[in-house]
Design a protein around this motif. Structure first.
Motif, mmCIF file in Angstrom:
data_model
loop_
_atom_site.group_PDB
_atom_site.id
_atom_site.type_symbol
_atom_site.label_atom_id
_atom_site.label_comp_id
_atom_site.label_asym_id
_atom_site.label_seq_id
_atom_site.Cartn_x
_atom_site.Cartn_y
_atom_site.Cartn_z
ATOM 1 N N THR A 89 0.885 -1.262 -0.008
ATOM 2 C CA THR A 89 0.150 0.189 -0.264
ATOM 3 C C THR A 89 0.676 1.328 -0.479
ATOM 4 O OG1 THR A 89 -1.546 -1.388 1.078
ATOM 5 C CG2 THR A 89 -1.836 1.067 1.249
ATOM 6 N N GLY A 90 2.101 1.826 0.553
ATOM 7 C CA GLY A 90 2.764 2.448 0.379
ATOM 8 C C GLY A 90 3.678 2.824 -0.588
ATOM 9 N N ARG A 91 3.334 1.892 -1.050
ATOM 10 C CA ARG A 91 4.249 2.762 -2.795
ATOM 11 C C ARG A 91 2.959 2.842 -3.677
ATOM 12 N NH1 ARG A 91 6.256 -2.546 -2.131
ATOM 13 N NH2 ARG A 91 4.984 -3.920 -3.021
ATOM 14 N N LEU A 92 1.792 3.047 -3.139
ATOM 15 C CA LEU A 92 0.993 3.080 -4.174
ATOM 16 C C LEU A 92 0.152 5.097 -3.706
ATOM 17 C CD1 LEU A 92 -1.766 1.234 -3.192
ATOM 18 C CD2 LEU A 92 -0.155 0.688 -5.627
ATOM 19 N N SER A 93 -0.402 5.261 -4.605
ATOM 20 C CA SER A 93 -0.173 7.207 -4.414
ATOM 21 C C SER A 93 -1.371 6.898 -3.788
ATOM 22 C CB SER A 93 -0.712 7.696 -5.355
ATOM 23 O OG SER A 93 -2.564 7.014 -5.487
ATOM 24 N N LYS A 119 -5.180 6.063 -4.132
ATOM 25 C CA LYS A 119 -5.329 4.646 -4.043
ATOM 26 C C LYS A 119 -4.970 3.597 -3.124
ATOM 27 C CE LYS A 119 -3.756 4.032 -9.350
ATOM 28 N NZ LYS A 119 -3.196 4.031 -10.791
ATOM 29 N N GLY A 120 -3.683 3.847 -2.290
ATOM 30 C CA GLY A 120 -4.158 3.527 -0.974
ATOM 31 C C GLY A 120 -5.041 3.592 -0.063
ATOM 32 N N ALA A 121 -5.466 4.842 -0.166
ATOM 33 C CA ALA A 121 -6.197 4.631 0.812
ATOM 34 C C ALA A 121 -8.088 3.801 0.361
ATOM 35 C CB ALA A 121 -7.425 6.634 0.981
ATOM 36 N N ALA A 122 -8.087 3.639 -1.484
ATOM 37 C CA ALA A 122 -8.579 2.805 -1.228
ATOM 38 C C ALA A 122 -8.736 1.181 -1.658
ATOM 39 C CB ALA A 122 -9.369 2.839 -3.439
ATOM 40 N N LEU A 123 -7.746 1.147 -1.308
ATOM 41 C CA LEU A 123 -7.435 -0.218 -1.088
ATOM 42 C C LEU A 123 -7.500 -0.773 0.220
ATOM 43 C CD1 LEU A 123 -6.131 -3.543 -1.759
ATOM 44 C CD2 LEU A 123 -4.094 -2.113 -1.248
ATOM 45 N N PHE A 124 -6.910 0.383 1.038
ATOM 46 C CA PHE A 124 -7.443 0.639 3.241
ATOM 47 C C PHE A 124 -9.696 0.353 2.987
ATOM 48 C CE2 PHE A 124 -8.242 1.095 6.772
ATOM 49 C CZ PHE A 124 -7.360 0.574 7.907
ATOM 50 N N ASN A 125 -9.928 0.936 2.025
ATOM 51 C CA ASN A 125 -11.122 1.334 2.488
ATOM 52 C C ASN A 125 -12.244 -0.151 2.279
ATOM 53 O OD1 ASN A 125 -13.983 2.714 3.152
ATOM 54 N ND2 ASN A 125 -14.286 2.578 0.780
#
Length: 702
Positions: free
Chosen positions: A544-548, A551-557
């Motif tokens: 996740t840390g390598r994403l924007s 996109k990182g927030a969307a993945l976490f969500n």
């Protein structure tokens, strides 16, 4: 105040059915109620007794039905009563008349909930939030200036953090405090309506001062949220000072003895020295300095000093659950309905299996929550006394409080509702307190941290701890771990584990039940669920840390639900472990046996609640899955003769419970009714039941 209160006498003689059950089970273990009660009081037993003596006094009791305006006046007066009885100063410095006793302070404070939750929370606002913010975020100069007036109630105050637009997201509050070097002042300002401070206790009427949280701006740099002392009202007139305004929040769903309100600030100037500067300071030239370099760590350290609110709510919720169960279980041993097993005698409610399950499972959870709270309270005292006060200790305390407070407050609401329903229409009467307590405790689920948000914080800590395990391992170790995980998943999901369990059980329900009731078996199931859920979430979020940011927030969500479920499972495991550890401190064999049954009921209820997960993930075979409910039912039968002992051990008397149905009045009514019908039958004048007459007629025809 040094008066102590003994464990209350049991509320009337035991019902005949319970006595008969007890005689029939003389070989069964007995509960040492006094010893168990002493254990439940915990480390700060003497302080709890003092607080309960105070909470039993009618001067502090809630008067149901008071208009909110009168209720507020009554509670304000009760705060003065607490001061006069030296009940609220334990955590403050000895030099100012306190006792530097942080754990004892919380232990005594949370008992006030049984008198009136409005009193407990208003006292918490004054001394647990307003006073503690000055004490923990300020320095010696601030202590000397304001704490004596706060302690004596000369300065009623507010804790002005929450805003209309931002509740749980404290870092994003919009109120600003901008330093003006020309006047050596901060200018506190509310830039728009959503930045009004909202739901603030003491704000509508009583508050003369406030600790206001605002974004500290100096030299055009925002250094984040800091706390400032702000005078609100003229102490003579009670009117707002220039630049300050507000509104009354009015009538709420509960806690109407507290004058919650809104505050806003228009260019309000305060001295630079009103910055509570333990963790961040501004010099007269506007230079900012802090002993904590990281803005994020500084923010969480400041908020962490105020964790006692969550700790006290956890304990107060447990206390409310105990009071509700004491009333409902007492009533259930006296109330009779339906004559299923006799033509003449009706059944006691607590002899019905469903009634046992609805109350005993919640009784077991209350015990688990109580033992876990005692551990939380010890951790809190260790940190704030300085006995164990490292950064890691503080993080552990914050995580533990964030894990337990949601479970206990949700449990209290659930218990109060279930007890209300279990008492039928009588439970809905305000005189029996279930509805009133539930209304007052409703907000516990969302203040001092919204429960769902708190569990998300716990989930993030679990992920961080999980990641730490692999931060320094080489590729070979990590590869072996991944292979192990994959192998484990294959075994679980292909059904191989289910087959192995069925073979081990040999198809025997009895053997399956033994495996489930075993302490290590329960621990393995509960622990495995937490570890698996965290591992799966961590795997899904890897990279996740390598994403924007987007996109990182969307993945976490996309995985938020699983994360929060994992955090809740972790908190439940903590409660189970606390219960299990407490069993080791019980000397009396009979008490330990009964409490072990209660612990097993708690553990198996958790497994039953999540049975679909255990089945879908191959952790339980269908054979064992079917035995969970069966063994729970057997535990209910074992616990039934000890139900009154288990609630008597809570140590709350009639002046604490204050429920009309728990006074023995129902027993008197039932005995009167039974005596009437016995006399009527003996007289030979009783009318013949039509159904019996029809049955006799049918018999004669045959």
């Amino acid at each position: 105040m040094t008066e102590l209160v003994d464990r209350p006498a049991r509320r009337g003689p035991r019902p005949a059915a319970a006595a008969a059950a007890s005689r029939a089970a003389e070989a069964q273990p007995a509960v040492d109620v006094d010893a168990l009660g002493e254990q439940l009081l915990g480390k700060w037993a003497a302080i709890r007794r003092q607080a309960r003596t105070l909470a039993a006094r009618p001067e502090l009791h809630k008067i149901e039905g008071l208009p909110h305006t009168e209720h507020r006046i009554r509670v304000s007066g009760q705060l003065k009563y607490l001061v006069e009885n030296e009940a609220v100063h334990r955590a403050f410095p000895e030099s100012l008349g306190g006792a530097d006793d942080h754990g004892g302070n919380i232990a005594g404070f949370e008992e006030l909930v049984v008198a009136d939750p409005s009193l407990q929370i208003k006292a918490g606002v004054q001394w647990g939030l307003f006073g503690s913010a000055v004490m923990h975020l300020g320095t010696a100069e601030h202590h000397a200036k304001w704490l004596p007036g706060i302690m004596s109630l000369e300065i009623p105050g507010c804790f002005a953090m929450t805003e209309t637009g931002h509740g749980s997201d404290v870092a994003s509050i919009a109120t600003t405090a901008t330093f003006d070097p020309a006047t050596d002042e901060f200018v506190v300002h509310t830039p728009f309506r959503a930045a009004w401070k909202d739901y603030i206790g003491n704000a509508a009427i009583d508050g003369l001062g406030a600790v206001v949280f605002a974004q500290l701006v100096t030299r055009d740099v925002n250094h984040g949220v800091h706390a400032f002392y702000v005078d609100l009202r003229d102490p003579e007139t009670g009117e707002f000072l220039p630049g300050i305004g507000g509104q009354d929040d009015g009538i709420k769903g509960g806690l109407n003895g507290i004058d919650n309100g809104r505050l806003h600030f228009t260019g309000v100037r305060i001295p630079r020295t009103n910055l509570l500067n333990r963790y961040g300071n501004v010099d007269s030239d506007g230079a900012y300095s802090s002993p904590i370099a990281s803005p994020g760590r500084r923010f969480f350290t400041m908020l962490g000093t105020l964790v006692q609110g969550r700790v006290s709510l956890d304990g107060a919720a447990v206390a409310a659950s105990k009071v509700a169960l004491a009333a409902a279980i007492q009533y259930a041993t006296e109330r009779r309905q339906f004559n299923a097993s006799s033509h003449t005698e009706e059944e006691v409610l607590l002899d019905y299996q469903r009634h046992q399950k609805r109350l005993f499972t919640r009784l077991a959870t209350t015990y688990a929550a109580g033992f876990a709270h005692e551990q939380l309270l010890q951790k809190f005292d260790d940190v704030f006394s300085g006995a164990h006060d490292t950064d890691e200790d503080r993080q552990d305390l914050e995580t533990l409080a964030a894990a337990l407070k949601p479970l206990s407050t949700w449990h209290a609401l659930d218990t109060l509702q279930e007890c209300r329903e279990a008492c039928g229409g009588a439970g809905f009467l305000i005189e029996n307190r279930f509805a009133s307590l539930r209304a007052d405790l409703d907000v516990y689920a969302t203040f001092e941290g919204d429960n769902t948000v708190l569990l998300q914080l716990v989930a993030k800590r679990l992920l961080a701890d999980y990641a730490k395990e692999f931060r320094s391992v080489d590729f070979g170790v990590l590869a072996r771990y991944v292979v192990g995980q994959a192998t484990g998943a294959a075994i679980h999901r292909t059904g191989l584990r289910q087959v192995a369990q069925f073979v081990a059980d040999s198809g025997s329900v009895q053997k399956a039940a033994i495996a489930l009731r075993d302490e290590e078996g329960q621990r393995a199931l509960l622990t495995d669920r937490v570890q698996t859920m965290v591992a799966e979430a961590a795997t899904a979020l890897k990279g996740t840390g390598r994403l924007s940011q987007e996109k990182g927030a969307a993945l976490f969500n996309r995985h938020q639900n699983e994360l929060i479920d994992a955090a809740q499972a972790h908190a439940e495991l903590l409660q189970w472990e606390a219960f299990t550890e407490a069993l080791g401190d019980i000397a009396d064999p009979g008490t330990r046996t009964v409490l072990t049954w209660l612990r097993d009921l708690f553990g198996l209820s958790l497994i039953e609640k999540n049975l679909s997960w255990y089945l879908m993930n191959g952790r339980l075979s269908m054979q064992r899955g079917r035995t969970v409910g069966e063994y729970i039912n057997r535990l209910l039968v074992k616990i039934r003769p000890h139900a009154l002992d288990l609630v008597d051990a809570f140590g709350y008397g009639e002046d604490h419970v204050r429920a009309a149905i728990a006074t023995g009045a129902e027993k008197e009514r039932q005995e009167e009714a039974r005596a009437y019908f016995r006399s009527l039958r003996a007289s030979g004048k009783a009318p013949v039941d039509e159904k019996l007459l029809l049955a006799r007629t049918a018999g004669n025809r045959v």
